[in-house]
Design a protein around this motif. Sequence first.
Motif, PDB file in Angstrom:
ATOM      1  N   ASP A   1      -3.085   9.369  -4.050  1.00 40.35           N
ATOM      2  CA  ASP A   1      -3.870   8.701  -5.085  1.00 40.35           C
ATOM      3  C   ASP A   1      -3.773   7.183  -4.934  1.00 40.35           C
ATOM      4  O   ASP A   1      -4.771   6.461  -5.057  1.00 40.35           O
ATOM      5  CB  ASP A   1      -3.365   9.138  -6.462  1.00 40.35           C
ATOM      6  N   TYR A   2      -2.563   6.715  -4.646  1.00 38.22           N
ATOM      7  CA  TYR A   2      -2.349   5.277  -4.445  1.00 38.22           C
ATOM      8  C   TYR A   2      -3.137   4.768  -3.239  1.00 38.22           C
ATOM      9  O   TYR A   2      -3.781   3.709  -3.303  1.00 38.22           O
ATOM     10  CB  TYR A   2      -0.857   5.014  -4.261  1.00 38.22           C
TER      11      TYR A   2
ATOM     12  N   GLN B   1      -5.913   5.979  -1.907  1.00 40.46           N
ATOM     13  CA  GLN B   1      -7.348   5.958  -2.181  1.00 40.46           C
ATOM     14  C   GLN B   1      -7.728   4.758  -3.043  1.00 40.46           C
ATOM     15  O   GLN B   1      -8.753   4.101  -2.805  1.00 40.46           O
ATOM     16  CB  GLN B   1      -7.765   7.259  -2.878  1.00 40.46           C
ATOM     17  N   LYS B   2      -6.898   4.465  -4.036  1.00 36.84           N
ATOM     18  CA  LYS B   2      -7.187   3.313  -4.894  1.00 36.84           C
ATOM     19  C   LYS B   2      -6.990   2.011  -4.125  1.00 36.84           C
ATOM     20  O   LYS B   2      -7.709   1.028  -4.351  1.00 36.84           O
ATOM     21  CB  LYS B   2      -6.297   3.350  -6.136  1.00 36.84           C
TER      22      LYS B   2
ATOM     23  N   ARG C   1      -7.603   1.687  -0.920  1.00 35.02           N
ATOM     24  CA  ARG C   1      -8.807   1.612  -0.071  1.00 35.02           C
ATOM     25  C   ARG C   1      -9.959   0.988  -0.840  1.00 35.02           C
ATOM     26  O   ARG C   1     -10.645   0.070  -0.345  1.00 35.02           O
ATOM     27  CB  ARG C   1      -9.188   3.017   0.399  1.00 35.02           C
ATOM     28  N   ASP C   2     -10.191   1.465  -2.068  1.00 32.95           N
ATOM     29  CA  ASP C   2     -11.293   0.939  -2.868  1.00 32.95           C
ATOM     30  C   ASP C   2     -11.093  -0.540  -3.172  1.00 32.95           C
ATOM     31  O   ASP C   2     -12.056  -1.327  -3.153  1.00 32.95           O
ATOM     32  CB  ASP C   2     -11.404   1.729  -4.177  1.00 32.95           C
ATOM     33  N   ASP C   3      -9.853  -0.923  -3.443  1.00 25.12           N
ATOM     34  CA  ASP C   3      -9.579  -2.321  -3.760  1.00 25.12           C
ATOM     35  C   ASP C   3      -9.785  -3.217  -2.538  1.00 25.12           C
ATOM     36  O   ASP C   3     -10.323  -4.322  -2.644  1.00 25.12           O
ATOM     37  CB  ASP C   3      -8.141  -2.469  -4.275  1.00 25.12           C
TER      38      ASP C   3
ATOM     39  N   GLU D   1     -13.377  -3.788  -2.054  1.00 29.18           N
ATOM     40  CA  GLU D   1     -13.921  -4.701  -3.056  1.00 29.18           C
ATOM     41  C   GLU D   1     -13.629  -6.158  -2.696  1.00 29.18           C
ATOM     42  O   GLU D   1     -14.455  -7.042  -2.920  1.00 29.18           O
ATOM     43  CB  GLU D   1     -13.344  -4.364  -4.433  1.00 29.18           C
TER      44      GLU D   1
ATOM     45  N   ASN E   1      -0.324  -0.918  -9.599  1.00 33.00           N
ATOM     46  CA  ASN E   1      -1.221  -0.025 -10.329  1.00 33.00           C
ATOM     47  C   ASN E   1      -2.597  -0.689 -10.376  1.00 33.00           C
ATOM     48  O   ASN E   1      -2.810  -1.661 -11.105  1.00 33.00           O
ATOM     49  CB  ASN E   1      -0.695   0.207 -11.747  1.00 33.00           C
ATOM     50  N   PHE E   2      -3.556  -0.175  -9.565  1.00 35.48           N
ATOM     51  CA  PHE E   2      -4.869  -0.806  -9.455  1.00 35.48           C
ATOM     52  C   PHE E   2      -5.711  -0.623 -10.712  1.00 35.48           C
ATOM     53  O   PHE E   2      -6.641  -1.394 -10.948  1.00 35.48           O
ATOM     54  CB  PHE E   2      -5.615  -0.249  -8.234  1.00 35.48           C
ATOM     55  N   GLU E   3      -5.395   0.382 -11.531  1.00 31.27           N
ATOM     56  CA  GLU E   3      -6.139   0.597 -12.769  1.00 31.27           C
ATOM     57  C   GLU E   3      -5.538  -0.191 -13.921  1.00 31.27           C
ATOM     58  O   GLU E   3      -6.256  -0.722 -14.763  1.00 31.27           O
ATOM     59  CB  GLU E   3      -6.169   2.091 -13.104  1.00 31.27           C
TER      60      GLU E   3
END
Length: 748
Positions: A240-241, A243-244, A246-248, A251, A75-77
Amino acid sequence: MLKYNNTSEVEPLESILGQERAISAMEIGLKINNPAYNIYVAGCPGTGKTTYTLKALNKYVKGKSNHKDWCYVYNFEHPREPIVIGLEKGIGKTFKKDIEKLIESLLDELKDAFESEDYELGKNQLLEDFDIEKEALLKKIKKYGEEKGFKLKNSKVGMVFIPIKEDEEEEEDENSEEEFYKVKRELENMAIQVVYKIRDLEDEAREAVLELEEEVGRFVIDPHIQALCEKYKEYDKVNDYLQKMRDDILEYIYLFYLDEEELKDKYDKEHFIKYKVNLFVDNGSEKEEAFAPVIVEMNPSPLNLFGKVEYDYYNGNLKTDFTKILPGAVHRANGGYLVLYADQLLRYPLSWDMLKRTIQSKQITVDTQTAIKPESMPIDMKVILIGSNYIYNVLYSYDNDFNKYFKVFVDFDDEMEKNNINEDGIARFIALQCNKNELKHFTYDAVNEVIKFSTRITGDKYKLSTQFNRIMEIVYEGNAYADIRESEYVEEEDVKKAIKERRKRLNKIESKMDESVENGFTLIEIEGQKIGVINGLSVLSTGEYSFGKPSRITVTTSPGNKGIVNIEREVNMSGPIHNKGVLILGGYLSENFAQEFPLSINAYICFEQNYGGVDGDSASGAELYALISSLSGIPIKQNIAVTGSINQKGEVQVVGGITEKIEGFYFTCKKKGLNKNQGVIIPKNNSRNLVLQDEVMNAIKDGEFHIYTVERVEEAVEILTDFKFEEIKKLVKEKLYKFSEIQNIVKG
């Protein structure tokens, strides 16, 4: 039965035998799709309830595929709360491999991209532009300083300006000195501004490099992510997983192109764990044909049922993450059926409570007791509890939730009707077991002996036992004796020997008691007559073996007001049912002999040489007959033993263990000497329960031993005394009247 030479000619039994009620209940329980309609399967051991349950489930689950694969992902959030993702059966393993392949590809492609000439040229161009602007600023301030008579010099504290003519001696007035410091301050302020501008340029250069880095990263990453999003477009949580993720990755993209040696920081090495997939429940290993899972958990501890989290020990600390979450039986049974044994489940009260909560909430969470809190998984399953009738009754009576969640009761009977169909069924059962276990087949006569044994287990001439584990014991042992004889088939004599030898292995206590009777240590009379003495019949059990033995019951009477005294009860050796039976005697006496005067009696009833206690009411008839004998003074035949309970109205009622009781007295008489006058009195309604050994049956047919069936007390008394009951009744009333008069005199 069917006519055959041996069971190799018989079609093996493929279905369960004699359990129509249970089969009907199981079918309706499986068809009702409601979380409250879980199933409790009850029955005696060996009735086939477990075998049938699993067979019925394996048949019923064909073509049913509501179950899924389940994965836990990072869970990236909220890193401490792993996300659960449900995927179509078989997709979980593919998803896991796709993510692994994605990370492997990105590690290679990003490293190549950031080592490429284009990237280096672009990066160098950005840095070169920065250097040009930086040099321009420095050049500008340097030139200005020189125009003012100062030169720029770098020092440990930064840029400083010093006079060009500081070594020349010249006269300076106050105005020139003031001007000197004014210019110096101006240049220093300009230097500070240049430093800040250079820093801004550095930040801009850094941002530009990062933007270039991100642009290159997006160029490499996005096609992979888009391809996976398209592949898993039906799964919103997966998209959703991704996309998150990808952002991580963007970063922390620098970690993807560092060499292994450069990843010295353990945090950096562990960073890639977050991109793994924990394939929590994998149903993709099944065959192409759809089968809902059937999970049997033999040890339903909380961890085995509801999962757990493993730990690593590192530098004195326990560490864990979402990849170490392990499933329990409930997770694996999701979308299918969970089979538990009630006695094992109730050994873990926490498991029972958690199971009920899971059924109620329709979701399950791995209870980690750690910092991570995995997302709950939705649950859709049917629970089948297998246990005894006793446990069912206890749960139903004392657990308010049990009836809410286990509405289907599948009750396996321990007996079935003795008819041609079921007798053929036993032959087919034997055929199945012979084929399955590579045993010798049974002849027709051998099967008949097994059927007799089955009937004897039930204690009813019109019933057959469904305790097939006991039948299987005789099948195996009969096969062993046929092996010893080197016979091609198991014959009648092999089955008889198996039954006889099995009894012999278990009858040590019976043999010891027989020796006691033979040696005269246990007083039993089988001839003559005695007042107030009778041979009662009782059954003793030692584990799985039960046998009957006669017990001498004596009664003495006198005037008084104590009533009927149960000596066993006075010394706490009598059970409640036996106490009830003795109390019933007082009711019978009052109604039949004391309607015209008060019942005044002291009657002492005792099971002689009883050192282990007594319970049950089957001796109440014998106790009454001995009591009547003591009151009337009429002796009772000792060659006849008695069993049967009575009610207050003088009716003789059925009792259990009738076969063992009759055989017990027969073999006692045989050891002490048969005289063709011995026999037993039993309730008439027990006639169907006579499943006697061949020797006893033959002795009865030949007149060596006798069985008398009675419905009322009067019949039994007349058989035991050869007197009409009315004559005896008159004598008893006279004695009781005398007791009453004596008691009145004592009171007066």
